[in-house]
Each structure stands twice: as structure tokens, then as C-alpha cells.
Design an enzyme around this catalytic site. Structure first.
Site, mmCIF file in Angstrom:
data_model
loop_
_atom_site.group_PDB
_atom_site.id
_atom_site.type_symbol
_atom_site.label_atom_id
_atom_site.label_comp_id
_atom_site.label_asym_id
_atom_site.label_seq_id
_atom_site.Cartn_x
_atom_site.Cartn_y
_atom_site.Cartn_z
ATOM 1 N N GLN A 108 -53.632 -33.941 -16.115
ATOM 2 C CA GLN A 108 -52.243 -33.785 -15.688
ATOM 3 C C GLN A 108 -51.690 -35.131 -15.224
ATOM 4 O O GLN A 108 -51.836 -35.510 -14.060
ATOM 5 C CB GLN A 108 -52.123 -32.741 -14.571
ATOM 6 N N PHE A 109 -51.037 -35.841 -16.148
ATOM 7 C CA PHE A 109 -50.514 -37.169 -15.835
ATOM 8 C C PHE A 109 -49.447 -37.136 -14.750
ATOM 9 O O PHE A 109 -49.230 -38.122 -14.055
ATOM 10 C CB PHE A 109 -49.984 -37.860 -17.101
ATOM 11 N N THR A 110 -48.783 -35.997 -14.550
ATOM 12 C CA THR A 110 -47.700 -35.925 -13.569
ATOM 13 C C THR A 110 -48.193 -36.070 -12.128
ATOM 14 O O THR A 110 -47.387 -36.267 -11.225
ATOM 15 C CB THR A 110 -46.899 -34.614 -13.713
#
Length: 150
Positions: free
Chosen positions: A78-80
């Protein structure tokens, strides 16, 4: 590396209306990767995750680790998690690694985490549009950033 660890009674990941991963009791882990993350971060974090005493003992006290309890893991990229919200209202993801750097780190972390746990884990699919479902147990949610080990 940043992780959001959620103690769950059930969790699953769906991609294109197909269940990719599903567990009962265990941990759903959301993972954010940045360029500076390396082998030391992965080793430290995997040992921290499997040995965190966040499951209840016979007296209802959080005193049992995932490794001791025998639970399972779903790991989801999850890059966010590396979103910067300091300026304006649109998050910036400059700190998050690009796929060419993040994918090898993600794949290596899976191997290290499986070794630390002593069994296979389940995963989402890197970069896919995933629908993540969970029943958070407690709720227990813990955030760990390997850049803040001390």
C-alpha cells in the site's frame, strides 16, 4: 518501511471479484515501501511482527505473539502509507518507491516474513486494485515505521 498491523478474526483480499487471499485469526498487514528500505529493515520488521504480543492469553491479556498463537498473515502492499499531506489537499506520494524498486523489496520481505513466522503467508497482488475486507479484533491496530526503531 511502514506497516499498519491489524489483528483480525477474518480477512480477505479480492481482485476482479475473485478472492486472492483469505485467513481466519491472524494479522492483516498493510505495507508501504520507500527507496531507503533495505535488508536490515526487513529483518527487524519481520521479527517484530511475528513476536508482537498482541493476542490474548487465557486471562484475556495481550500476552501472546502470532508465532506462539499459530495465526496467519495477509500482506498487502500500500504505497499510500507514504502519503505526505503537508501542502494542500491532494496527498503527495513522492516518498513511496516506484514499482521497479518496491516490487523486489516486497517479494524479498515476503520470504523473510515467512521464514520468521515459520510458514507461508498470503498476499495481495502488487499494484492491483484490491478490495480488502477484515473483521478487526479488539480493535487492535498498530503502526510501525522502521525509520523510528528507537
Amino acid at each position: 518501511m511502514i506497516v499498519v498491523i491489524q489483528r483480525v478474526t477474518t480477512a480477505s483480499v479480492e481482485i476482479n471479484q475473485v478472492i486472492k487471499a483469505s485467513i481466519g485469526k491472524g494479522l492483516l498487514i498493510l505495507l508501504g515501501i520507500e527507496d531507503a528500505d533495505g535488508e536490515e529493515d526487513m529483518e527487524w520488521l519481520s521479527n517484530k511482527i511475528v513476536n508482537l504480543r498482541i493476542f490474548n492469553d487465557g486471562e484475556g491479556v495481550m500476552n501472546v505473539s502470532l508465532k506462539d498463537d499459530g495465526g496467519d498473515i495477509i500482506l498487502v502492499s500500500q504505497f499510500t502509507l507514504h502519503a505526505s499531506t503537508k501542502k494542500g489537499n491532494r496527498p503527495s506520494y513522492l516518498k513511496a518507491s516506484k514499482p521497479e524498486i518496491a516490487i523486489p523489496i516486497y517479494e524479498r520481505f515476503i520470504v523473510i516474513l515467512e521464514k520468521a513466522l515459520g510458514k507461508s503467508i498470503q498476499t495481495g497482488s502488487f499494484g492491483a486494485d484490491m478490495k480488502v475486507s477484515l473483521l478487526n479484533d479488539g480493535p487492535v491496530t498498530i503502526v510501525i515505521d522502521t525509520k523510528n526503531k528507537n
